[in-house]
Design a protein around this motif. Structure first.
Motif, PDB file in Angstrom:
ATOM      1  N   PRO A 111      -7.988   5.004   4.952  1.00 37.01           N
ATOM      2  CA  PRO A 111      -7.293   4.604   3.712  1.00 37.01           C
ATOM      3  C   PRO A 111      -8.105   4.853   2.457  1.00 37.01           C
ATOM      4  N   GLU A 112      -9.435   5.111   2.570  1.00 38.09           N
ATOM      5  CA  GLU A 112     -10.281   5.282   1.391  1.00 38.09           C
ATOM      6  C   GLU A 112     -10.380   6.737   0.950  1.00 38.09           C
ATOM      7  N   GLY A 113      -9.842   7.660   1.708  1.00 39.14           N
ATOM      8  CA  GLY A 113      -9.964   9.057   1.304  1.00 39.14           C
ATOM      9  C   GLY A 113      -9.231   9.966   2.251  1.00 39.14           C
ATOM     10  N   PHE A 114      -9.595  11.273   2.167  1.00 40.01           N
ATOM     11  CA  PHE A 114      -8.926  12.274   2.973  1.00 40.01           C
ATOM     12  C   PHE A 114      -9.539  12.415   4.359  1.00 40.01           C
ATOM     13  N   ALA A 115     -10.706  11.834   4.607  1.00 42.87           N
ATOM     14  CA  ALA A 115     -11.351  11.964   5.911  1.00 42.87           C
ATOM     15  C   ALA A 115     -10.578  11.165   6.958  1.00 42.87           C
ATOM     16  N   THR A 116     -10.516  11.702   8.161  1.00 41.99           N
ATOM     17  CA  THR A 116      -9.861  11.023   9.272  1.00 41.99           C
ATOM     18  C   THR A 116     -10.787  11.045  10.467  1.00 41.99           C
ATOM     19  N   THR A 117     -10.465  10.240  11.455  1.00 44.00           N
ATOM     20  CA  THR A 117     -11.219  10.196  12.698  1.00 44.00           C
ATOM     21  C   THR A 117     -10.234  10.207  13.850  1.00 44.00           C
ATOM     22  N   ILE A 118     -10.690  10.573  15.026  1.00 46.69           N
ATOM     23  CA  ILE A 118      -9.800  10.577  16.182  1.00 46.69           C
ATOM     24  C   ILE A 118     -10.237   9.467  17.137  1.00 46.69           C
ATOM     25  N   GLY A 119      -9.230   8.860  17.738  1.00 47.76           N
ATOM     26  CA  GLY A 119      -9.473   7.770  18.676  1.00 47.76           C
ATOM     27  C   GLY A 119      -8.559   7.880  19.881  1.00 47.76           C
ATOM     28  N   LEU A 120      -8.943   7.251  20.941  1.00 46.79           N
ATOM     29  CA  LEU A 120      -8.167   7.238  22.189  1.00 46.79           C
ATOM     30  C   LEU A 120      -7.530   5.860  22.337  1.00 46.79           C
TER      31      LEU A 120
END
Length: 1175
Positions: free
Chosen positions: A1014-1023
């Motif tokens: 929510p703070e920017g364009f970066a994302t992460t992937i999770g299972l």
């Protein structure tokens, strides 16, 4: 900018404000004087009125405005106090308010004085009379102040700065200017035409000083763009027609035309001048007129004092004689007391007789003087004697004085020369002591320990690098790979340039021993300041190797990371430079870093070994030097001894043998193990070993055997014989070989992080391993995957748009240029689709264009198959309704069909427009589109629009439903049968505070999700574990919407196509997806290695080496320098070792850090000296 121009000021030994200041900028002389100052400021020039005229009298203005300051000097702070005090300022009369503003503008703005400086009472009296203030020639007054400030300002502070630097190395030399410096800055902008790149000027604004304003930031690196030698300048500022009609200009021009420059100041009066003035005053009040003095001819002006002294001495002598005569006469008139007894009448009678007698004698004497000239002759002779005596005395005195002056001057010169010699000796001794101390410091243990923790070097003051960031972006890099020469822009003939290239002469000395800077020439620095990519080629490069700005900045450690890692182009050009001066009888050959890269890609670059590339056959040499690059990480050098098969590694950053104490190094780094395996393959054999099976077994049986081999072995079998290659290169064999799923499930993960692309294998433990590939994911957009093959698009859907297919199992990528035939406005949107035909495993690309007006135009669909290698247009009967549109955000391939999310705009009864969502499929065999209606029970629960993916043979629909304060993420599993949705079930629904995106599944069918930050364009992937309903962060971060996952499968799809090839509308073109120095060479794909290269190049035969007993062994070189310092010098050490090993020189150096920096500086000089501009 001001300091740069002030340092160019010419030396002025007789300064005066009547003369302009001269500035020499790159051989061009500019002048800044009264006319230029007048044009810029608009101030009127006229006869200078000295402020001393107002040095006395009452200061009425001060008494009115500052009644409490009587008897106290006013300062500029007092004026500011009045201006900022609204109550006090409002009580002032209009005239006094104007006077305060005028004084403040004069003192602070135009004269540039400090706020704490006192006001001159003369101007306080002058401002009382506003008419006199307005008529005062302020231009002349302010110009004189500015002239005194600018004159020799740099030389005035030079000794102060030198003493400060000598006292402390942290001393920052500065100086302050007062006066109206703004006018000087505007003159610089007016003189240099390119100043409009950083400042803008409003035309027809008078005066010019207020017409300029800032547009861009001007930095020190822009000096070459503003003051360049070849740039146009204005030597003279000429007035415009409007300026010529201005009153201030007309009056100033009249003053300039009539003004007589001031003469040089007279020297201070000495004792002779004072004496001369006194004599002159005495002569004016003397009793004897000068006409009665004898005429003494003047020999020269220097004898004026002596001549006048003689005349005054004569006058004095004559006056004394007259005085004596009068005394005698007076005495004669006085009677003694002896006659006092006589009667008064008698005494009076005696006086009359005496005076008569005296008068008679005096008259007779005068008559005698008129007739006889004896007295005049006596006086003349006396005067001549006196003059001669005085002249001799004066001459002797001047000789003595002149001798004393010469002796004193000579003595001063001797003292100064002695002081200078002592100062030089002192400086030399101090320099030796500093050098000795620095050498001891650099060799100390604590310095070596601190180097590892030392911070990155600060940014260079010459260049901050912000303007070159674009040239390091992936967008520019990919654009450079696709560049082709424009028509009419061929490369220059290199013959003449090559004559100036000389052999390398190694020099490791450095004038400046800084370890955080690479010292470059001013020309190199100015070249980097130029805009543009700075593309160049070099005379000794035959192909040629083209470089751009990244090449120049990296070489001198001015890249954005300030590390200076050398690129492939640096090493390639250095290798070709070494080969340019190789002797014909030399026993060595060299290859570029691309040679080992081809071996790592299972290619056999025999053109390096057979002499096609560099006209040097390995059969004629004994050793080969091979630079090796672990991409974007490290450079090292390998020396290959052909007869013994020994490969010696020269690695400046890793010497394991120092720990083990043996040359038998047990390498443990994965990439280096892979590299060694490529240099010495375990399965080296001759194709003739297959002749027995080929002669005795039918070809169908042989192909059935080959079909059961792993992918890598199948590709090797293509090189056994022409018969085998012809059978393997068929779609029938490819289809029968099929797609093999690995026992250990593996995924292919592609993503971008800060616009840098990554392509990795993701195992079941979610650990990442880089995928060997010549593709860069930074500018690729995923389209879809099918049968272990991934499809991408490159670039916007315009001219030269590219569709790329990549098979990671055989490390092969093939592309097709997409035609841009639908340029008219009736086609609104375009998308690309990808799939693999299931019956023959032929990859297919679709280019779909939507109609802008569904009522007048239909779809336009182009289909490309890699078997036909051409684009074909689908007929209308195969297309869906032109009102249907597809969501290009996602697609999937299931059961030989490509599926999308589709919709159609419809009109409701109330006239409103709504979208009717559906699914659209394309049959990869029949090439027909089909519409699939979504059941109402499913449609009401679907997030719209939804994303399409697949879980093995099932279609998956996913998306987010916004409930205001949170989202709900849904995943639905669909089964397709007979062109309809047979069944569906909800796999999961997850409440979440942010939006999620499904990108794949793990082997346990748990979804892998892209989670938005929510703070920017970066994302992460999770299972997301469905069983436990918990999230597990995989620790992989990337840019938003950049993640793409596909299951890894092995197949031989694309094995009949050459790697890095692209197919256009008609011809076969080269797809430059990675830098390659050989175009059009067929890379034979098999398990490559050095023995196979030697065998293919006939080196074994020519050297009579038995290939059956040949083996490649490895060892690490010992006792070689290790890289240190702050920069990435591994590539520099490779260049140094290439030169020294080729010419039999020792590899040892005294100081590795200084040696690497010196090599960088010499290489930068070499490349810069011989660069040739290129397209």
């Amino acid at each position: 900018m001001l300091d740069y121009i002030l340092q160019k000021q010419g030396y002025v030994d007789d300064a005066h404000f009547d003369m302009p200041l001269i500035y020499h900028v790159d051989g061009r002389s500019l002048h800044f004087g009264r006319p230029e100052f007048c044009l810029i400021t608009g101030f009127r020039f006229g006869k200078f009125v000295r402020p001393e005229l107002y040095s006395s009298g009452d200061i009425k203005f001060k008494g009115r405005v500052f009644p409490k300051k009587k008897g106290v000097k006013l300062s500029n702070l007092d004026l500011i106090g009045v201006l900022e005090d609204e109550e006090l300022f409002s009580k002032l009369s209009d005239e006094d308010a104007v006077r305060v503003c005028l004084l403040f503008a004069l003192e602070v703005v135009f004269m540039g004085r400090l706020l704490n400086e006192e006001l001159d009472d003369k101007f306080l009296r002058l401002v009382e009379d506003l008419e006199a203030w307005n008529s005062f020639p302020w231009g002349e007054h302010i110009w004189r102040e500015l002239y005194n400030q600018l004159l020799d300002v740099v030389s005035k502070h030079r000794w102060e700065h030198l003493k400060g630097l000598e006292a402390s190395p942290k001393y920052v030399p500065t100086y302050t200017l007062s006066g109206f410096v703004w006018a000087f800055k505007i003159w610089i902008l007016e003189s240099f035409e390119t100043s409009n790149n950083w400042w803008k000027k409003l035309q027809d604004v008078i005066p010019r000083g207020v017409a300029w304003s800032k547009k861009e930031v001007f930095t020190r690196s822009d000096y070459g763009l503003l003051f360049g030698k070849d740039l146009k300048i204005h030597f003279d500022l000429k007035a415009t027609l409007v300026e010529q009609q201005s009153d201030w200009y007309i009056q100033s021009q009249d003053f300039f035309m009539d003004y007589i420059p001031k003469t040089r100041k007279r020297r201070a009066p000495d004792e002779y001048d004072v004496y001369l003035q006194k004599l002159d005053a005495a002569r004016k009040r003397g009793r004897t007129e000068t006409k009665y003095l004898p005429l003494v001819p003047r020999i020269e002006p220097s004898s004026l004092i002596t001549e006048i002294g003689l005349k005054d001495r004569v006058i004095q002598e004559l006056n004394s004689r007259v005085f004596k005569l009068e005394s005698i006469i007076q005495e004669k008139l006085d009677f003694s007391l002896s006659f006092c007894h006589l009667s008064p009448e008698f005494r009076e009678q005696m006086n009359r007789e005496f005076f008569g007698t005296v008068d008679t004698l005096m008259s007779n004497s005068c008559s005698a003087q008129k007739d006889v000239d004896s007295d005049d002759d006596i006086a003349q002779e006396y005067l001549l004697q006196e003059e001669l005596m005085l002249r001799n005395q004066e001459e002797e005195r001047w000789k003595v004085e002149e001798q004393k002056l010469k002796e004193m001057e000579f003595l001063n010169v001797l003292i100064e020369e002695k002081n200078r010699r002592l100062e030089r000796e002192k400086m030399l001794n101090e320099a030796k002591e500093r050098k000795k101390y620095l050498f001891a410091f650099y060799k100390s243990d604590h310095f070596n320990r601190a180097k590892a923790d030392q911070a990155k070097p600060e940014k260079r003051t010459q260049k901050d690098g912000s303007e070159s960031l674009y040239y390091w972006s992936s967008k520019f890099i990919e654009a450079e790979k696709k560049r082709t020469p424009s028509n009419g822009c061929p490369d220059q003939d290199m013959t003449q340039f090559l004559k100036d290239v000389k052999p390398w002469v190694e020099n490791l000395s450095r004038l400046n021993k800084d370890i955080d800077k690479v010292h470059i020439s001013n020309e190199y620095d100015e070249y980097l300041a130029k805009p543009g990519p700075l593309r160049c080629i070099f005379p000794w490069s035959n192909e040629p190797v083209r470089v751009d700005r990244r090449f120049w900045e990296t070489l001198v450690c001015l890249d954005p990371w300030k590390k200076g890692w050398l690129m492939d182009e640096h090493i390639d050009l250095w290798v070709e430079y070494m080969l340019q001066f190789r002797r014909d009888d030399a026993n060595w050959a060299m290859v570029t870093g691309y040679f080992v890269q081809l071996l790592l890609q299972d290619s056999i670059p025999i053109w390096y070994a057979n002499g096609d590339k560099y006209k040097i056959s390995w059969a004629d040499v004994e050793q080969v030097f091979m630079p090796i690059n672990e991409k974007e990480k490290h450079w090292l050098l390998a020396r290959f001894e052909i007869r013994t098969g020994i490969v010696t590694f020269y690695d400046s950053g890793y010497q394991e043998e120092k720990k083990t104490g043996s040359n038998d190094v047990h390498e443990q780094r994965p990439w280096y193990l892979n590299m060694r395996a490529c240099l010495q393959p375990k399965n080296f054999f001759h194709p003739s070993k297959f002749s027995i099976m080929s002669d005795n077994i039918p070809i169908e049986v042989q192909m059935n055997i080959v079909r059961r081999l792993p992918v890598k072995r199948v590709l090797q079998c293509r090189t056994v014989s022409k018969s085998w290659k012809a059978h393997i290169d068929t779609l029938h064999f490819t289809a029968r070989y099929g797609v093999k799923v690995k026992n250990v499930p593996t995924l292919v993960l592609c993503y971008r992080q800060r616009y840098r692309g990554y392509m990795c294998f993701l195992d079941q433990n979610f650990s990442l391993t880089n995928v060997p590939s010549n593709l860069s994911y930074s500018d690729l957009k995923p389209v879809g995957y099918s049968h272990g093959v991934l499809g991408f698009s490159y670039g916007p859907i315009v001219s030269d748009f590219l569709a790329v297919v990549w098979n990671p199992s055989i490390r092969r990528s093939v592309g097709a240029y997409v035609p841009y035939a639908t340029q008219s406005q009736e086609f609104e949107k375009r998308l690309l689709a990808f799939g693999v035909r299931p019956d023959n495993l032929d990859p297919i690309f679709l280019k779909i264009s939507y109609p802008f007006n569904p009522e007048q135009h239909e779809w336009s669909v182009l289909l490309f198959t890699f078997s036909s290698r051409e684009w074909n247009t689908l007929e209308t009967q195969f297309l869906p309704r032109q009102s249907i549109r597809l969501k290009k955000a996602s697609q999937c391939v299931v059961g030989g069909h490509i599926f999308w999310c589709g919709y159609e705009k419809l009109y409701a009864n109330d006239g409103g427009i709504y979208k009717n969502y559906m699914m659209v499929s394309f049959d990869l065999v029949t090439h027909r589109f089909q519409e699939l209606d979504i059941p109402d029970q499913l449609l009401v629960n679907l997030p719209l629009p939804f994303f399409v993916s697949n879980l093995r043979d099932n279609i998956v629909l996913s998306g987010n439903i916004n409930l205001g304060d949170h989202y709900v993420f849904w995943i639905w599993l669909l089964t397709i049968s007979g062109g309809t949705i047979a069944s569906f079930q909800c796999l999961l629904n997850i409440p979440t505070p942010c939006q999620l995106k499904l990108i794949g599944f793990n082997p346990n069918n748990d979804p892998i999700l892209e989670i938005q930050n929510p703070e920017g364009f970066a994302t992460t992937i999770g299972l997301y574990n469905i069983a436990s309903r918990t999230f597990h962060n995989l620790g992989i971060e990337g840019d938003g919407d950049s993640f793409f996952i596909a299951p890894y499968c092995e197949s031989i799809i694309l094995q009949t196509h050459d790697d890095r090839m692209a197919y256009g509308l008609r011809d076969l073109l080269v797809l430059i997806l990675s830098v390659t120095s050989v175009v059009g060479q067929l890379c034979m794909v098999m398990s490559a290695g050095l023995p196979i290269v030697l065998d293919q190049a006939k080196v074994f035969d020519k050297k009579r080496i038995n290939p059956a007993n040949y083996a490649v062994t490895f060892k690490n070189a010992r006792n070689i320098p290790s890289q240190g310092g702050l920069f990435g010098d591994c590539g520099v050490w490779v260049c140094m070792w290439l030169y020294r090993l080729a010419y039999g020189k020792s590899l040892a150096v005294d100081n590795p850090v200084q040696a690497a920096l010196a090599y960088r500086e010499r290489m930068a000089d070499l490349f810069f000296k011989h660069k040739v501009d290129s397209w």
